[in-house]
Write an enzyme that holds these catalytic residues in place. Structure first.
Site, PDB file in Angstrom:
ATOM      1  N   SER A   2      -3.040 -12.344  23.835  1.00 47.20           N
ATOM      2  CA  SER A   2      -3.624 -11.311  24.931  1.00 47.20           C
ATOM      3  C   SER A   2      -2.650 -10.224  24.782  1.00 47.20           C
ATOM      4  O   SER A   2      -1.374 -10.205  24.236  1.00 47.20           O
ATOM      5  CB  SER A   2      -3.840 -11.768  26.213  1.00 47.20           C
ATOM      6  OG  SER A   2      -2.468 -12.382  26.726  1.00 47.20           O
ATOM      7  N   TYR A  19      11.667 -12.115  37.514  1.00 44.83           N
ATOM      8  CA  TYR A  19      11.041 -11.140  36.298  1.00 44.83           C
ATOM      9  C   TYR A  19      12.211 -10.259  35.827  1.00 44.83           C
ATOM     10  O   TYR A  19      12.727 -10.241  34.741  1.00 44.83           O
ATOM     11  CB  TYR A  19       9.878 -10.642  36.557  1.00 44.83           C
ATOM     12  CG  TYR A  19       9.252  -9.857  35.404  1.00 44.83           C
ATOM     13  CD1 TYR A  19       8.417 -10.698  34.524  1.00 44.83           C
ATOM     14  CD2 TYR A  19       9.336  -8.597  35.090  1.00 44.83           C
ATOM     15  CE1 TYR A  19       7.888  -9.914  33.278  1.00 44.83           C
ATOM     16  CE2 TYR A  19       9.002  -7.825  34.123  1.00 44.83           C
ATOM     17  CZ  TYR A  19       8.321  -8.595  32.946  1.00 44.83           C
ATOM     18  OH  TYR A  19       7.731  -7.913  32.077  1.00 44.83           O
ATOM     19  N   LYS A  64      14.304 -10.194  32.353  1.00 44.92           N
ATOM     20  CA  LYS A  64      14.483  -9.464  31.347  1.00 44.92           C
ATOM     21  C   LYS A  64      15.792  -8.763  31.015  1.00 44.92           C
ATOM     22  O   LYS A  64      16.354  -8.215  29.991  1.00 44.92           O
ATOM     23  CB  LYS A  64      13.351  -8.242  31.891  1.00 44.92           C
ATOM     24  CG  LYS A  64      12.088  -8.779  31.734  1.00 44.92           C
ATOM     25  CD  LYS A  64      11.516  -9.180  30.480  1.00 44.92           C
ATOM     26  CE  LYS A  64      10.088  -9.490  30.242  1.00 44.92           C
ATOM     27  NZ  LYS A  64       9.674  -9.927  28.917  1.00 44.92           N
TER      28      LYS A  64
END
Ligand code: NAP
Length: 262
Positions: free
Chosen positions: A22, A164, A168
């Site tokens: 996706s 998150y 990152k």
């Protein structure tokens, strides 16, 4: 061969794309395939992978769908081995698998933190290691591209995503460390740092789009005054995968409408 093919063409190359069921991973896989690469699509949702594979096959791309959970070492090994056996030695690894969990920092659940770090950071390292080892042994160099985020460089002013953001930032420095260690092998390691794009990760599943109040906030912090559109990552993907980009390594390429420019 046209000049564009000489610089950007990927004919004869083999790419493995994670997170290809996706969103940005699926889009990047199509870009690599259309530029001439044979492409292996890796993710957990088999049916979605097969649908994507049909789209690419209809475009004339040599394509392979591999169901794998990249947090499981045995799955990573199996996937890498199957790509090499079926399509040939891997020239390009594009690591787009990722997930995000919301929750303000003071109440962020340990499980959410662990899930995010496992996919975004640990699995990015493990698959880089599995592919890098083979690239080093083959002695022909290669391209590793991580999909990081603007959150690798700064905090998120709109969403509470502490795990998150930490993951990152880890991906950004994983990119630099691998770039330095593997430069001698002709393996370039770079990352793309997108700002917001409408994907399953960012859209409200009931609305099928980014919720209106969040969209307004995102527009406000983005100099271009809009989120990204599907397709706007492709040139960065092809740039970093290109044969002519052999001297580009350790870079984090922002595709962010100016998000990190101020
Ligand atoms: N959309 C944005 O605004 C944005 C901005 C900056 C960076 N990014 C980054 O872009 C990348 C792609 O995200 P997206 O926005 O395209 O979201 P997405 O549509 O939700 O795609 C995430 C992909 O990761 C795969 N994945 C998750 N866990 C996995 C696992 N354990 N094993 C294998 N595959 C796994 C999913 O496939 P399955 O569920 O089928 O396994 C899916 O294909 C992520 O790294 C994300 O952090 C996105």
């Amino acid at each position: 061969m046209s000049y564009l093919d000489e610089v950007f063409g990927l004919q004869g190359r083999v790419a493995l794309v994670t997170g290809a069921s996706s969103g940005l991973g699926a889009d990047a896989a199509e870009a690599l395939g259309r530029a001439g690469a044979a492409v292996a699509l890796v993710a957990r949702r088999k049916q979605r992978l097969e649908e994507q594979a049909s789209v690419l096959a209809a475009l004339g791309v040599r394509v392979l769908a591999i169901e794998a959970d990249i947090t499981v070492d045995a799955d990573v090994e199996r996937a890498v081995e199957e790509v090499a056996r079926t399509l040939g030695p891997i020239d390009i690894l594009l690591n787009a698998a990722g997930l995000s969990r919301l929750g303000r920092a003071e109440r962020h659940r340990r499980q959410s933190w662990d899930e995010v770090i496992a996919v975004n950071l640990t699995a990015a390292f493990r698959i880089s290691q599995a592919v890098g080892l083979r690239m080093i042994a083959a002695g022909k160099g290669g391209r590793i591209i991580h999909i990081s985020s603007v959150m690798g460089r700064g905090a998120n002013p709109v969403h509470r995503t502490v795990g998150y953001a930490a993951s990152k930032a880890g991906v950004d420095n994983l990119t630099r460390q691998l770039a330095v260690e593997w430069a001698q092998h002709g393996i370039t390691v770079n990352a793309i740092a997108p700002a917001y794009f409408p994907t399953e990760m960012t859209m409200d599943p009931k609305l099928g789009e980014i919720a209106a109040d969040q969209l307004e906030e995102l527009k406000r912090v983005t100099p271009m005054g809009r989120v990204g559109a599907m397709g706007e990552l492709r040139s960065a993907v092809l740039f970093l995968a290109a044969p002519a980009s052999s001297y580009v390594t350790g870079s984090i390429v922002a595709v962010d409408g100016g998000w990190t420019a101020w």
